[in-house]
Design an enzyme around this catalytic site. Structure first.
Site, PDB file in Angstrom:
ATOM      1  N   GLY A  14      43.454  55.464  41.344  1.00 36.24           N
ATOM      2  CA  GLY A  14      42.719  56.598  40.269  1.00 36.24           C
ATOM      3  C   GLY A  14      43.834  56.798  39.327  1.00 36.24           C
ATOM      4  O   GLY A  14      43.932  57.841  38.494  1.00 36.24           O
ATOM      5  N   SER A  15      44.763  55.966  38.959  1.00 34.92           N
ATOM      6  CA  SER A  15      45.640  56.161  37.518  1.00 34.92           C
ATOM      7  C   SER A  15      44.894  55.901  36.192  1.00 34.92           C
ATOM      8  O   SER A  15      45.164  57.017  35.493  1.00 34.92           O
ATOM      9  CB  SER A  15      46.642  55.073  37.587  1.00 34.92           C
ATOM     10  OG  SER A  15      46.212  53.897  36.894  1.00 34.92           O
ATOM     11  N   ASN A  16      43.694  55.402  36.321  1.00 31.96           N
ATOM     12  CA  ASN A  16      42.922  55.520  34.882  1.00 31.96           C
ATOM     13  C   ASN A  16      42.204  56.896  34.975  1.00 31.96           C
ATOM     14  O   ASN A  16      42.077  57.644  33.977  1.00 31.96           O
ATOM     15  CB  ASN A  16      42.151  54.421  34.886  1.00 31.96           C
ATOM     16  CG  ASN A  16      42.836  53.588  34.174  1.00 31.96           C
ATOM     17  OD1 ASN A  16      42.820  53.287  33.011  1.00 31.96           O
ATOM     18  ND2 ASN A  16      42.840  52.121  35.064  1.00 31.96           N
ATOM     19  N   LYS A  67      22.038  47.589  49.442  1.00 28.08           N
ATOM     20  CA  LYS A  67      22.845  47.998  48.388  1.00 28.08           C
ATOM     21  C   LYS A  67      22.092  48.699  47.530  1.00 28.08           C
ATOM     22  O   LYS A  67      22.636  49.873  46.860  1.00 28.08           O
ATOM     23  CB  LYS A  67      23.318  46.523  47.704  1.00 28.08           C
ATOM     24  CG  LYS A  67      23.885  46.853  46.188  1.00 28.08           C
ATOM     25  CD  LYS A  67      24.430  45.567  45.685  1.00 28.08           C
ATOM     26  CE  LYS A  67      25.160  45.603  44.608  1.00 28.08           C
ATOM     27  NZ  LYS A  67      25.877  44.645  44.036  1.00 28.08           N
ATOM     28  N   MET A  92      35.552  48.944  42.490  1.00 28.16           N
ATOM     29  CA  MET A  92      35.623  47.571  42.946  1.00 28.16           C
ATOM     30  C   MET A  92      34.246  47.073  43.593  1.00 28.16           C
ATOM     31  O   MET A  92      34.240  46.574  44.664  1.00 28.16           O
ATOM     32  CB  MET A  92      36.681  47.530  43.865  1.00 28.16           C
ATOM     33  CG  MET A  92      38.057  47.440  43.227  1.00 28.16           C
ATOM     34  SD  MET A  92      38.207  46.506  41.768  1.00 28.16           S
ATOM     35  CE  MET A  92      39.853  46.882  41.278  1.00 28.16           C
ATOM     36  N   ARG A  93      33.303  47.433  42.906  1.00 27.67           N
ATOM     37  CA  ARG A  93      31.919  46.880  43.323  1.00 27.67           C
ATOM     38  C   ARG A  93      30.991  46.293  41.900  1.00 27.67           C
ATOM     39  O   ARG A  93      31.116  47.097  40.940  1.00 27.67           O
ATOM     40  CB  ARG A  93      31.218  48.069  44.004  1.00 27.67           C
ATOM     41  CG  ARG A  93      31.365  48.170  45.323  1.00 27.67           C
ATOM     42  CD  ARG A  93      30.747  49.283  46.078  1.00 27.67           C
ATOM     43  NE  ARG A  93      31.284  49.379  47.303  1.00 27.67           N
ATOM     44  CZ  ARG A  93      31.543  48.541  48.283  1.00 27.67           C
ATOM     45  NH1 ARG A  93      30.387  47.523  48.352  1.00 27.67           N
ATOM     46  NH2 ARG A  93      32.034  48.773  49.546  1.00 27.67           N
ATOM     47  N   ASN A 109      33.737  49.708  31.662  1.00 28.47           N
ATOM     48  CA  ASN A 109      34.439  49.325  32.505  1.00 28.47           C
ATOM     49  C   ASN A 109      36.052  48.955  31.872  1.00 28.47           C
ATOM     50  O   ASN A 109      35.804  48.745  30.576  1.00 28.47           O
ATOM     51  CB  ASN A 109      33.952  48.249  33.172  1.00 28.47           C
ATOM     52  CG  ASN A 109      35.024  47.549  34.406  1.00 28.47           C
ATOM     53  OD1 ASN A 109      35.315  48.427  35.032  1.00 28.47           O
ATOM     54  ND2 ASN A 109      35.184  46.239  34.363  1.00 28.47           N
ATOM     55  N   HIS A 111      39.055  46.448  32.305  1.00 31.64           N
ATOM     56  CA  HIS A 111      39.719  45.124  33.022  1.00 31.64           C
ATOM     57  C   HIS A 111      40.784  44.831  32.275  1.00 31.64           C
ATOM     58  O   HIS A 111      41.142  44.666  31.404  1.00 31.64           O
ATOM     59  CB  HIS A 111      38.425  44.155  32.725  1.00 31.64           C
ATOM     60  CG  HIS A 111      38.880  42.788  33.479  1.00 31.64           C
ATOM     61  ND1 HIS A 111      38.566  42.638  34.904  1.00 31.64           N
ATOM     62  CD2 HIS A 111      39.191  41.635  33.163  1.00 31.64           C
ATOM     63  CE1 HIS A 111      39.055  41.553  35.364  1.00 31.64           C
ATOM     64  NE2 HIS A 111      39.381  40.846  34.255  1.00 31.64           N
TER      65      HIS A 111
HETATM   66  C1  GAR Z   1      43.182  48.567  37.081  1.00 31.45           C
HETATM   67  O1  GAR Z   1      44.245  48.037  36.657  1.00 31.45           O
HETATM   68  C2  GAR Z   1      41.462  48.383  36.373  1.00 31.45           C
HETATM   69  O2  GAR Z   1      41.986  47.545  35.143  1.00 31.45           O
HETATM   70  C3  GAR Z   1      41.376  47.501  37.512  1.00 31.45           C
HETATM   71  O3  GAR Z   1      41.856  47.960  38.640  1.00 31.45           O
HETATM   72  C4  GAR Z   1      42.885  48.720  38.522  1.00 31.45           C
HETATM   73  C5  GAR Z   1      42.470  50.289  38.957  1.00 31.45           C
HETATM   74  O4  GAR Z   1      43.647  51.171  38.834  1.00 31.45           O
HETATM   75  N1  GAR Z   1      40.011  47.050  37.563  1.00 31.45           N
HETATM   76  C6  GAR Z   1      39.532  45.744  37.804  1.00 31.45           C
HETATM   77  O5  GAR Z   1      40.276  44.756  38.008  1.00 31.45           O
HETATM   78  C7  GAR Z   1      37.853  45.700  37.642  1.00 31.45           C
HETATM   79  N2  GAR Z   1      37.568  44.421  37.527  1.00 31.45           N
HETATM   80  P1  GAR Z   1      43.305  52.854  38.954  1.00 31.45           P
HETATM   81  O6  GAR Z   1      42.661  52.974  40.146  1.00 31.45           O
HETATM   82  O7  GAR Z   1      44.879  53.241  39.093  1.00 31.45           O
HETATM   83  O8  GAR Z   1      42.942  53.378  37.591  1.00 31.45           O
END
Ligand code: GAR
Length: 215
Positions: A14-16, A67, A92-93, A109, A111
């Site tokens: 959840g940092s984003n 799904k 992550m889905r 999204n 990445h």
């Molecule tokens: C982040 O690094 C994001 O870019 C990645 O998961 C992490 C989530 O971090 N997403 C992917 O790899 C999607 N393909 P967060 O939960 O701390 O935001």
């Protein structure tokens, strides 16, 4: 100005999500989080919104036979909270074409690589193993492919010889937090136009002239 309503989908740390919350609280983002939807009841992301008054919905895939039913439950929450932009923040889905078509050019999204390099899982590990000298982060609209939608913003970081997956991930994560907020802000300001795969960033809108102001 009216705030854009976001629906943030998360699965983990959840940092984003935190970066988006911080930007909203600091008035750096003219948006409101209508709902946080999480597919994992143990996710740290849920702690980020605890006590904020932001509605949360935990929707676990295993509680649905298909799904399609899981996604219908997610869509019901997004609709209930009048979400305008769906923000995947470590969700992550893979979403089905049906879900994606329900929100055309309204799902973003982030990445942790410079797409189209290293799509999918463990992008930072893929970058280290490949031996690239530069990686970074990409914000894109979600289409039916895997991390393949039109690119909104990208920024690079160097990959140093001594980097590990952890150190590279940390460098990219700092970047992600800034980049995602910037992309969401552009959307909220109505400054993103899409033409096929090409995303154009429009200049800031002129403030309407005040009455009596010289032309
Ligand atoms: C982040 O690094 C994001 O870019 C990645 O998961 C992490 C989530 O971090 N997403 C992917 O790899 C999607 N393909 P967060 O939960 O701390 O935001």
């Amino acid at each position: 100005m009216r705030k854009t309503i976001l629906g943030v989908l998360v699965s983990g740390r959840g940092s984003n999500l935190q970066a988006i919350l911080d930007a909203i609280n600091a008035d750096r983002l003219n948006a409101k989080i209508g709902v946080v939807i999480c597919d994992n009841p143990d996710a740290n992301a849920l702690r980020k919104v605890a006590g904020t008054g932001i509605p949360t919905a935990v929707i676990e895939r295993r509680n649905f036979a298909a799904k399609q039913d899981f996604e219908a439950a997610v869509i019901a929450q997004l609709d209930l909270h009048h979400v305008e932009l769906v923000v995947l923040a470590g969700f992550m889905r893979i979403l089905s074409p049906r879900f994606i078509n329900r929100f055309p050019a309204r799902i973003m999204n982030i990445h942790p690589a410079l797409l189209p390099a290293f799509p999918g899982l463990d992008a930072q590990k893929q970058a280290i193993e490949y031996g690239v000298k530069v990686s970074g982060a990409t914000v894109h609209f979600v289409d039916e492919g895997m991390d393949s939608g039109p690119i909104i913003l990208q920024e690079a970081v160097p990959v140093e010889t001594e980097d590990t997956v952890a150190s590279l991930s940390e460098r990219i994560l700092h970047l992600e937090h800034r980049l995602y907020v910037r992309a969401i802000r552009l959307y909220c300001e109505g400054r993103i136009s899409i033409d096929g795969r090409a995303v154009k960033i429009l200049p800031p809108r002129q403030k309407p002239k005040e009455e009596g102001e010289l032309h």
